[in-house]
Write an enzyme that holds these catalytic residues in place. Structure first.
Site, PDB file in Angstrom:
ATOM      1  N   ASP A 304     -27.681   9.918  -6.167  1.00 30.06           N
ATOM      2  CA  ASP A 304     -26.365  10.736  -6.315  1.00 30.06           C
ATOM      3  C   ASP A 304     -26.621  12.204  -6.251  1.00 30.06           C
ATOM      4  O   ASP A 304     -27.895  12.691  -6.007  1.00 30.06           O
ATOM      5  CB  ASP A 304     -25.650  10.163  -7.739  1.00 30.06           C
ATOM      6  CG  ASP A 304     -24.202  10.709  -7.966  1.00 30.06           C
ATOM      7  OD1 ASP A 304     -23.650  11.333  -6.941  1.00 30.06           O
ATOM      8  OD2 ASP A 304     -23.558  10.267  -8.806  1.00 30.06           O
TER       9      ASP A 304
HETATM   10  C1  BGC Z   1     -20.756  11.828  -8.145  1.00 26.22           C
HETATM   11  C2  BGC Z   1     -20.646  10.973  -6.774  1.00 26.22           C
HETATM   12  C3  BGC Z   1     -20.080  11.436  -5.461  1.00 26.22           C
HETATM   13  C4  BGC Z   1     -20.977  12.546  -5.323  1.00 26.22           C
HETATM   14  C5  BGC Z   1     -20.596  13.472  -3.849  1.00 26.22           C
HETATM   15  C6  BGC Z   1     -21.386  12.827  -7.576  1.00 26.22           C
HETATM   16  O1  BGC Z   1     -21.239  14.386  -8.459  1.00 26.22           O
HETATM   17  O2  BGC Z   1     -21.358  11.112  -9.420  1.00 26.22           O
HETATM   18  O3  BGC Z   1     -19.566   9.761  -7.237  1.00 26.22           O
HETATM   19  O4  BGC Z   1     -19.806  10.538  -4.487  1.00 26.22           O
HETATM   20  O5  BGC Z   1     -20.926  13.632  -6.320  1.00 26.22           O
HETATM   21  O6  BGC Z   1     -19.429  13.926  -4.108  1.00 26.22           O
END
Ligand code: BGC
Length: 759
Positions: A304
């Protein structure tokens, strides 16, 4: 009691999960990439790559293009940053970018790479296409209220059509985290609290995003996230610790991921949280032993957003280099946004801390993913600014958005049949969500625009309604004179529609709430308006289950409307005026009070269950509340009047390798047609592991004309009775089971028992 354990493999087959995956061409492609059968061109490419270029293929960064709503998510960057990003891409330091803006951006980056880079490996473009791209569908948990996985498949397909038209190859969706605690803001993004809904909607959304042919210009690779147990955060605090048993992990939190992979999902995202002291991003057991070893997942694991770097804050890594080593060795193929792989992987390999063969394997997985979405055949396949515009917000997509919105509305109360309203009613539309371009589409949309959404006032007026609009208060604060104006409008009207609830910015990432209530200013408004004695229809705006009280809880009618997307106002108007009956059901339990969270319908009995009736001492309940929901999981009313009768079974014993068919008669005694969602629940009376009071095993939407009776029929088999046994493997034990066909998890409906016999 003898316990018969199925091998995991046979259990999975019994659940029908493995079949689709094992025959999917996607799996074959990804599996090939993970083994020596890698297509020759991929092996040849890897052989030509420097260590730095390999690390580049494992590095994904937010687009520096910025602008539009993406600016709010990505680090701010002017064009000079974008120029620098182009040079990074050309130098082989990037595998792709995410959450940029559209085909124009993608065209500049991809053209530069294809014209000027040494190896000409196409970039991949990713984005959070969560509930629509330009046409916005209801927030995911709202859409699950439709109890129609097939609808979610169609909206995901339509989202892919628009997003792939804008150059996007890969969506960071679906989020398949089970949410048993409604304080957790990301409850809005999943399928609610139930495992069956979680599995069915995960698979449906994957099928929708990926379509029949992933290489097609209207398909995107899906990403099941966040692996795993992100929703089990302590006290519902986003990012917080999850400390749960392996049994609960396997029985509750993992099945939706498995279902997503079985449907062909080729990527997953490591979650931010720790489980029992081990952050997922550094969890070798989770990402390698289980995911690769046990499940044979051949696809790509992406971290993530800066998840690898966060291992430092978690306190398990000393510095960036240590964090990169831990994450990579645990099984994270691709690093998102931290830059740690690019900075440290080459050195870690040279110093002997990371085997180069492992880096090669991850690079092969990433290249196979790019091949699968067709990028090696045509790097510009999805990049066409003209097509982007032509695919945006087409009438048929908007019609689908309206259908999805309408089907997501749940009517949890309708005293005296106040709804539907006659069109001639004079409506006082009161509350901070009544009108204006805000809080319409939902919070998790990079490319959507509230200004293009239909607010409630517009929807009611377009439907021919007579509406006086008064905000009465702001979302979280009084407005001078607001209550007096609202009371005057209520007095002059036949009926009040009171739009109260949460801002869409109060759910989603990092949006936990300790109190899941209607804010005080709105509650005061509700009490004052209710004191006029006019009938009140609450139109709730919510990204999670809320604990309702006072005049809101006691309103004549309550419509749970989440955030419904582009066509919100039109969809609500259709239901309010009865052009379409409400048909949604709650995928999350609405508790009496916030303090009950985490509350989920499939809790255990405890050794001291509270029997029906008045609260008894020394039983499992609060001093002041039953251990129950105010509005139960599965609850939702129609404009019909449905009764359940005559539970019948084709036999009272289920043979070990046989089935049992359970049916009931549903009658609509009302004067209007209805779409009833009949739900089949079971309870395993005696097992070696304590079992939930009820578990949803099947459901069916049944159309019932006024006065009509229909039979609803479900078939159960042994695989439906599985649980994770003492040895942490899927287990079925013979014995007695309760079975209900009912309109909600808390309704008796009709009940019977059967016995599973071991032969
Ligand atoms: C979130 C994800 C997301 C990623 C990219 C993160 O902060 O937890 O769900 O896909 O950012 O935007």
């Amino acid at each position: 009691m003898p316990s018969s354990r199925l091998s995991r493999r046979s259990a999975i087959h019994a659940l029908g999960l493995a079949t689709a995956w094992s025959i999917s061409p996607l799996r074959a492609g990804l599996a090939a990439a993970a083994t020596r059968d890698t297509p020759d061109f991929i092996d040849a490419l890897v052989a030509r790559m420097t260590l730095e270029e390999k690390a580049g293929q494992l590095t994904l960064m937010a687009s520096a293009w910025g602008g539009d709503r993406a600016a709010g998510l990505n680090p701010p960057g002017g064009l000079s940053d974008f120029d620098k990003q182009i040079e990074d891409a050309v130098a082989g330091r990037l595998t792709g970018v995410f959450n940029g803006n559209g085909a124009a951006m993608a065209l500049r980056l991809q053209s530069a790479v294809m014209e000027r880079s040494r190896l000409k490996i196409p970039l991949i473009f990713a984005a959070d296409v969560i509930h629509g791209h330009r046409t916005i569908f209801p927030i995911p948990v709202g859409e699950v209220a439709s109890f129609e996985p097939e609808l979610a498949q169609r909206t995901a397909r339509a989202a892919a059509f628009e997003a792939a038209g804008a150059g996007i190859d890969w969506t960071f969706a679906p989020m398949v985290d089970i949410a048993r605690d409604q304080r957790w803001g990301r409850a809005m993004e999943g399928a609610g609290e139930d495992v069956l809904l979680g599995r069915l909607f995960a698979a449906a959304r994957v099928r929708g995003f990926q379509g029949d042919n992933l290489a097609a210009d209207d398909a995107m690779m899906a990403c099941a996230k966040h692996f795993a147990a992100y929703g089990a955060a302590e006290a519902g605090l986003d990012y917080s610790t999850a400390d749960l048993s392996e049994r609960t992990l396997r029985e509750i939190y993992l099945p939706p991921f498995h279902a997503a992979f079985a449907a062909g999902c080729g990527t997953t995202m490591a979650s931010f949280n720790e489980i029992a002291g081990v952050p997922s991003t550094a969890n070798h057991w989770l990402l390698t032993d289980l995911l690769r070893g046990e499940w044979h997942f051949p696809g790509v694991v992406v971290s993530d957003y800066t998840g690898d770097m966060e291992l430092i804050a978690h306190g398990v890594a000393r510095d960036g280099r240590d964090a990169a080593r831990l994450a990579f060795l645990a099984g994270v193929d691709m690093s998102m946004e931290s830059d740690l792989y690019r900075l440290h992987l080459p050195g870690l390999v040279r110093d002997g801390h990371v085997p180069e063969a492992a880096v090669d394997r991850s690079v092969r997985r990433v290249l196979a993913m790019k091949a699968m979405v067709g990028l090696f055949d045509n790097p510009l396949r999805r990049i066409d600014p003209a097509r982007e515009a032509a695919r945006s917000r087409r009438p048929e997509t908007m019609a689908l958005a309206r259908e999805a919105a309408r089907k997501s509305i749940v009517m949890v109360r309708n005293q005296g049949g106040v709804l539907p309203l006659p069109r001639a009613s004079r409506i006082a539309l009161i509350g901070p969500f009544a009108a204006g371009p805000h809080d319409i589409i939902g919070g998790w949309s990079v490319y959507g625009d509230d200004a293009q959404g239909v607010d409630l006032a517009t929807g009611l007026r377009a439907a021919g309604g007579h509406v006086t609009v008064v905000a009465g208060c702001a979302i979280d604060a009084p407005l001078p004179g607001g209550i007096a104006e609202a009371v005057a409008a209520a007095r002059a009207a036949d009926v009040v529609m009171l739009t109260v609830g949460e801002s869409q910015d109060w759910s989603g990432e990092a949006q936990s709430r300790a109190e899941i209530t209607v804010p005080q200013a709105q509650q005061q408004l509700a009490e004052a308006v209710a004191a006029t004695g006019k009938p009140i229809v609450v139109v709730l705006k919510n990204g999670r289950a809320l604990a309702l009280s006072g005049a809101v809880r006691n309103a004549a009618a309550i419509l749970v409307t989440w955030q419904l997307g582009s066509e919100s106002g039109h969809a609500i108007a259709e239901v309010v005026y009865g052009d379409h009956g409400p048909q949604g059901r709650l995928p999350v339990s609405f508790p009496y009070e916030s303090g009950q969270e985490p509350y989920h319908y499939d809790h255990k009995t405890t050794g001291r269950p509270q029997p029906p009736g008045p609260l008894q001492p020394y039983k499992a309940h609060y001093h002041d509340l039953p251990d129950a929901a105010l509005f139960a999981f599965g609850h939702g009313l129609t404009y019909g009047k449905i009764t359940y009768a005559d539970l019948t079974m084709d036999r009272t014993t289920m043979p070990w390798d046989g089935t049992i068919t359970v049916s009931a008669r549903l009658t609509n005694h009302g004067a209007r047609a209805a779409q009833e969602v009949a739900q089949l629940y079971i309870h395993d009376r005696v097992a070696s592991i304590t079992r939930p009071v009820r578990e949803l095993k099947a459901f069916a939407k049944v159309a019932l004309a006024a006065g009509e009776t229909r039979e609803v029929r479900f078939t159960l088999r042994r695989a439906d009775l599985l649980f994770i046994g003492l040895g942490l493997t899927p287990t079925v034990e013979p014995g007695q089971f309760d079975v209900w066909i009912a309109p909600s998890a808390q309704d008796d409906g009709v009940h019977g028992t059967f016995e599973l016999l071991q032969t």
